[in-house]
Structure formats: C-alpha cells, structure tokens
Motif scaffolding. Structure first.
Motif, short mmCIF file in Angstrom:
data_model
loop_
_atom_site.label_atom_id
_atom_site.label_comp_id
_atom_site.label_asym_id
_atom_site.label_seq_id
_atom_site.Cartn_x
_atom_site.Cartn_y
_atom_site.Cartn_z
N PRO A 95 0.82 -1.22 0.00
CA PRO A 95 0.00 0.00 0.00
C PRO A 95 0.85 1.28 0.00
N ASN A 96 0.44 2.23 -0.87
CA ASN A 96 1.09 3.55 -0.98
C ASN A 96 2.55 3.47 -1.41
N TYR A 97 2.93 2.36 -2.04
CA TYR A 97 4.33 2.20 -2.45
C TYR A 97 4.75 3.30 -3.43
N SER A 98 3.87 3.60 -4.38
CA SER A 98 4.22 4.59 -5.41
C SER A 98 4.35 6.00 -4.83
N LYS A 99 3.72 6.26 -3.70
CA LYS A 99 3.83 7.57 -3.07
C LYS A 99 5.13 7.71 -2.27
N ILE A 100 5.63 6.60 -1.79
CA ILE A 100 6.85 6.62 -0.97
C ILE A 100 8.09 6.44 -1.83
N ILE A 101 8.00 5.53 -2.80
CA ILE A 101 9.14 5.22 -3.69
C ILE A 101 8.87 5.84 -5.05
N HIS A 102 9.66 6.82 -5.42
CA HIS A 102 9.43 7.55 -6.69
C HIS A 102 10.23 6.97 -7.86
N HIS A 103 11.25 6.18 -7.56
CA HIS A 103 12.06 5.58 -8.64
C HIS A 103 12.21 4.09 -8.36
N PRO A 104 11.18 3.28 -8.68
CA PRO A 104 11.22 1.85 -8.38
C PRO A 104 12.23 1.11 -9.26
N MET A 105 12.69 -0.03 -8.77
CA MET A 105 13.61 -0.87 -9.54
C MET A 105 13.48 -2.30 -9.03
N ASP A 106 13.66 -3.28 -9.91
CA ASP A 106 13.56 -4.69 -9.55
C ASP A 106 14.43 -5.51 -10.50
N LEU A 107 14.64 -6.77 -10.17
CA LEU A 107 15.50 -7.64 -10.98
C LEU A 107 14.91 -7.93 -12.35
N GLY A 108 13.57 -7.99 -12.44
CA GLY A 108 12.93 -8.21 -13.73
C GLY A 108 13.19 -7.07 -14.70
N THR A 109 13.09 -5.84 -14.20
CA THR A 109 13.37 -4.67 -15.03
C THR A 109 14.84 -4.64 -15.44
N MET A 110 15.72 -5.01 -14.50
CA MET A 110 17.15 -5.02 -14.81
C MET A 110 17.48 -6.06 -15.87
N ARG A 111 16.77 -7.18 -15.83
CA ARG A 111 17.02 -8.21 -16.84
C ARG A 111 16.64 -7.71 -18.24
N LYS A 112 15.53 -6.98 -18.33
CA LYS A 112 15.14 -6.42 -19.62
C LYS A 112 16.19 -5.42 -20.11
#
Length: 622
Positions: A95-112
């Motif tokens: 909940p409210n992740y997008s309001k707290i974290i403005h620059h998300p990143m994950d291993l799936g995105t890094m693989r792309k």
C-alpha cells in the motif's frame, strides 16, 4: 581461469606473444643520429600506438563487463530466495508504495535492460558498470526505505551487501584489464620501432574464431559472414544453471535405473518410459562444424510457385520437390547467409539459382529446371520471395553429417515446475499492470525435461529456459520435416536434453527440429507462419486444437461438483487403494518418491484421482 587471462592479455597486447630477441654484445652498434623529422614521426607513432592500445583495452573491458553482468544478475536472483525483488512492486502488494518510492527498480526490469544492452556503457566500461550498480543499490535501498525495519528490511540489506561484494570483485577485474593493458601499451609503444616482428595473431580476432568459454557473451563469429548481428543475445554456458531450489532441481534431474524394469504400459512410448544412459560425447563445435548465421526460407505459397516453375518435360513434381529441398534450400542458406538480411531479400530466389547453376555436380535436367526457375523469378520476383527467418544454425562440415550423430545439448536455466509457474504468473501480472500487450506468437526458448517414468524414483519434470543463458542449440529453427530431434538421455547419472540427427545433413543445410507445440488460440495459430519450405510443410509451426474439444470433455466428465467430490473423497478416505496405486504406477509416479515427496496422504489420494481422470480424458479427446 588462466586461459581467459591469456586471451585478454593477447587481445590488449598481441606483441606479447613473441619473445623479445636476445641481444649480444657483438651486435651492439652506436645509435645513428636522428633528424628532427624522424623524431617527430616517431613521437606521433608512439602517441598513436598508445591511443590505439587504450581503445583496445577499453573495448576488452566493455566486452568483459557485458559477459559478466548476466551471470552476476543470475546470482542476485538466486540469492533472492523468496522472490522479493523479482518483479515490480505495485500498490496492491505494498500500500502507498508509489507515493513513498518515486524511482522503483527490480530484478525483472534489470534483466530487460540487460537484454537491450543498457548496461554496456557508452565510451567506457565505467558508464555501464555505474548504471548497473546504481540500479542494484536503488532496488535494495527502496526496499529498506519502504519497510523501515523488520524481515523485508533485512532482506534488502543482505542483498545489498552481497551485491556490493560481487560488484567490487568485478570492478577490480575490469580495472586490471584496462590499467595493465595501458601499461603494456606504453612499454610496447616505446619499442614499436624495433626490428621485432608482430605475432601471427589477428588483432581483430585474437582467438582465431574459436568458441568462447563458460559465462562469456556469445557473439557472431567473423568467419561466419552472418550479416546482421543477433537480435537476441545470450550468455554462453556449458552446463545447466538451476534457478533457486538447486537441491530439488538436481534431485529431479538425477538418473537412477531400477534393478528390475517394469513393463511399458499401453499408450506409452518406450523411448520416453525407459531411462537410457549414454557415454559423454563432444558436441559439434561452433565455427568449425556448425555456423550461426541468418537463415532464410519460403512460405507454402512461394514454394508452390517454385515447384511449378521447376517442373517440365522429363522432370516430375517428385524430382522438383527433391531438387528444391535437397539442393536449393541449402544453397539459399549457404550464399544468402553471407549477405545482410535486407540485401538478401532483394534477390528473391534468383541469387540462389545462379549459385546452384555454377555447381558442376548438378545433372543436365536439374540445371534446365533451375534455369526455368531463375527466368520465372526474374519476370515475377514477388511470387518467388525468399523470407528472413532470423538467426539459425547451418552445417559447416564439407561432407555433411550422418544419421544419429550427436549435435549439442539443449542448455539453459533450469526451473522446478512450481518456480516456473510463479515466474509465468509474475510476468502476466506485470504485463497486465503495465498494460503490455501479449505477443501474437509466444517465444519458444523453453522446453520441459521429463524424467522417464521407468526411473526408479518415478516421473519428474523441470523446465529448461534457453532465453538468456544457453548455447547455439537455442538458435535452431522449426521445420515440419526436421533433420534433428531432442531426446532425454542420462550422462554421468544426470538427465540432459540432447539433440541428435535423424537423417543425413548436407553441407550448408540448416539444422532444425520440430517444435511439436499445440495452441488453442486461433490468433496464435494464424500468426505462426512456417518458412521451412519442405515438402511436408503444414504452413504453420503451431498445431491448432480448438479449446472447445477440451471444454466439452470437462463439461461432461469433470463438472464442478465432480471436482469437489474428488477433493472430498481424498480428504475423507485418504488411504490409497489398488486402483489409486495403479493410476500412479501407470503415470510413472512412485508414492512418496520423486515429485510426491512430502505430500500428505489426502494430497496423494487427490493426485491419484486426478491421474485416473486424465487417462479417461485422453481416451475421449478427438
């Protein structure tokens, strides 16, 4: 290893391969005085030489970075046991992740980003390394920032420490490549005007076109003349790479031949039932016996036009089909593979026809037929189009290859079935959340490795994914009349997917196998146009089985009430009866062994009831 260090050393300093000449006192002569012009020329050559060496060293470091990052990324995924960082985090999950974290990143995105070459860097390796490091730190610190404290905070902190250790080792390695090479460049530049001869190593290809070692990035070989670069790069591996649950994967791939072999049940294939062990055999060497290159083919419409043009007096349809498949198709890949994909398509079939006419071992009737085809294609080029299939593999052995020869292991990342299903669910969820449209045709880089049902530990299955980590086996295209097939065989007690030739293959002929894939999507079926050009071509490389057939059987034999009744029976009467044991045995599943280890009694009973239904369903499907 030492071999790789030597390769990098020679890449950055080919002159190092030649021993310095031994100087004797009697050879010593007073140095001749140089003019100002000579000194100026030598100063320019020295600077130019050093600059070239620095550029070569930088390229070597960038290539090393590109080859190491996919393996480093795989280690991070393996460290992430719970899949916390596997896919983008949404507000539904946190909940409210997008309001707290403005620059998300994950291993799936890094693989792309890895697949698109985003971490390769611009002019220096430091740019790509910094970008990868920044994303790793961002991903971990986002986790720590959002969670504040507790279990997930600790996971982010541990992953960050682990990643920093790996990145530190890689950074030191890259710095050694560049700094050591620059130092050698200065030393070599100082003696660049000596009488010593350069080595026989080619500076553009210091490894002589040989295949690269484990974990190195696979690149097209200069000797292939393959035209355009690979669309889908992969990291070259020499064995299977388990993705999480490593012990379970190893156990499911282990071979154990029973002391007494059970008879093969009705409707079962002996080849897939009985475990078979074979000795280790060397695969065909890339660049020597097989080549990766752009491959070309034709659809069924163009093939029908070519068959009609080839036929004539004394040259039947059967003769035309044999000439097209046995001689024309290999010639197309042999000569078109040396062109770029764009320029090859402008030639249609005339380029191959011209090349084939120049061959001496072609009979007079066949030459007449090829000449008819060439003339027809010149008048109506659009009807005799050659189409680009993508990157494939062709036979490079002058005398061809024979039936039952071993080609190569189909390698990749290995997932247990539950981990693979988790991955597919995550992909679908991410695609739905970001409104990413699905491809018209699915990718075919994964294959199930099924342990034979006659193994002492019973049936088991893992998924081999050759999308990102593999060998040249992942380049093989589909054919409705293939020359290769995949067999499950055990080598040194471990099951493998092994490709064997099922008929003789000519020099220049493309190596193919049948995907044997069925879809219930009419859209996928129509989009899967086959370009194999063989006499048995069905026009599509997917088989279509309408979903209505399955729905009809399920609607009649396994209604919702029937499913609930099966589950209720399993919970209230969990003891396995003779019929249940027979259902498990016919499916090759041993109770409390293999894939059924750890299941409670009610779950074993439910599995037996489902297997009994599956056999009933198979008997009723069209």
């Amino acid at each position: 290893n030492e071999q790789q260090k030597l390769k990098v050393h020679l890449l950055c300093d080919p002159a190092a391969a030649v021993p310095a000449p031994v100087k004797r006192e009697e050879d010593a002569k007073p140095a001749a005085k140089k003019s100002k012009v000579q000194e100026a020329e030598e100063a320019w050559e020295t600077d130019h030489f050093a600059e070239a060496r620095r550029a070569t060293a930088e390229k070597a470091a960038m290539d090393e970075l590109a080859s190491q990052l996919p393996g480093l990324h795989t280690k991070l995924r393996g460290f992430d046991e719970h899949g916390t960082f596997a896919a983008p985090v949404t507000d539904d999950i946190a909940p409210n992740y997008s309001k707290i974290i403005h620059h998300p990143m994950d291993l799936g995105t890094m693989r792309k980003k890895l697949g698109k070459g985003k971490y390769r860097g611009g002019k220096t390796w430091q740019e790509g390394f910094a970008a990868f490091t920044k994303d790793v730190e961002l991903m971990c610190k986002n986790c720590m920032k959002y969670n504040g404290d507790g279990e997930y905070y600790q996971e982010g902190e541990k992953l960050l420490v682990y990643a920093q250790d790996l990145l530190g080792e890689l950074e030191q390695k890259l710095e050694r490549i560049t700094q050591g090479s620059v130092a050698r460049a200065r030393k070599a530049a100082a003696g660049s005007n000596s009488n010593s001869k350069p080595s026989g190593n080619k500076r553009d290809d210091p490894e002589g076109g040989k295949r690269k070692g484990k974990g190195e990035d696979c690149r097209d070989m200069a000797a292939v003349g393959a035209g355009e670069a690979c669309v889908r790069p992969y990291t070259l591996i020499e064995d299977y790479v388990p993705v999480g649950d490593e012990e379970e994967v190893e156990a499911m791939m282990a071979c154990q031949v029973p002391d007494e072999q059970r008879p093969v049940p009705e409707f079962e294939d002996e080849d897939t039932w009985l475990p078979r062990e074979v000795p280790y055999t060397r695969c065909k060497e890339l660049g020597q016996e097989v080549l990766e290159q752009d491959v070309f083919g034709m659809d069924v419409v163009a093939r029908s036009h070519m068959l009609a043009a080839l036929q004539g007096k004394g040259f039947s349809e059967k003769d035309a089909a044999a000439l097209l498949e046995d001689r024309l198709l290999p010639t197309i890949n042999r000569c078109y593979g040396k062109l770029t994909a764009a320029s090859a398509l402008t030639h249609n079939v005339t380029h191959a026809a011209t090349a084939l006419l120049s061959e001496e071992n072609l009979s007079k009737p066949a030459k007449t037929a090829i000449q008819r085809l060439k003339t027809a294609a010149q008048h109506h080029p659009e009807e005799y189009a050659i189409k680009h299939k993508g990157h494939g593999v062709v036979c490079a052995v002058k005398g061809g290859m024979e039936t039952d020869e071993f080609l190569v292991d189909l390698l990749g990342e290995v997932y247990p079935p539950w981990r693979w299903c988790e991955k597919q669910d995550a992909i679908r969820k991410v695609a739905a959340d970001h409104k990413i449209p699905a491809d018209e045709v699915p990718e075919f880089y994964n294959m199930m490795l099924e342990r034979p049902k006659g193994d002492a530990n019973g049936y088991a299955v893992v998924v081999v994914d050759a999308m990102s980590m593999s060998n040249y086996s992942s380049r093989l295209s589909h054919s409705c009349n293939p020359n290769c097939e995949v067999r499950v065989r055990a080598v040194d007690g471990k099951y493998r997917l092994m490709m064997f030739l099922i008929r003789p293959v000519a020099h220049g002929e493309e190596l193919t196998y049948n995907y044997n894939t069925i879809t219930d999507s009419l859209q996928e079926f129509k989009a899967a146009v086959c370009l194999c050009g063989t006499r048995f071509c069905f026009g599509n490389y997917l088989s279509y089985a309408g979903g209505e057939a399955y729905k009809e059987v399920i609607g009649e034999e396994l209604r919702m009430s029937d499913r609930h009744a099966m589950l209720l029976e399993a919970c209230t009467k969990p003891r396995l009866g003779e019929e249940d044991l027979e259902a498990l045995q016919l499916a090759g599943w041993a109770p409390r062994r293999g894939m059924l280890v750890g299941l409670p009694p009610w779950a074993l009973k439910y599995v037996a009831l489902l297997l009994a239904y599956v056999r009933q369903e198979r008997s009723k499907l069209p």
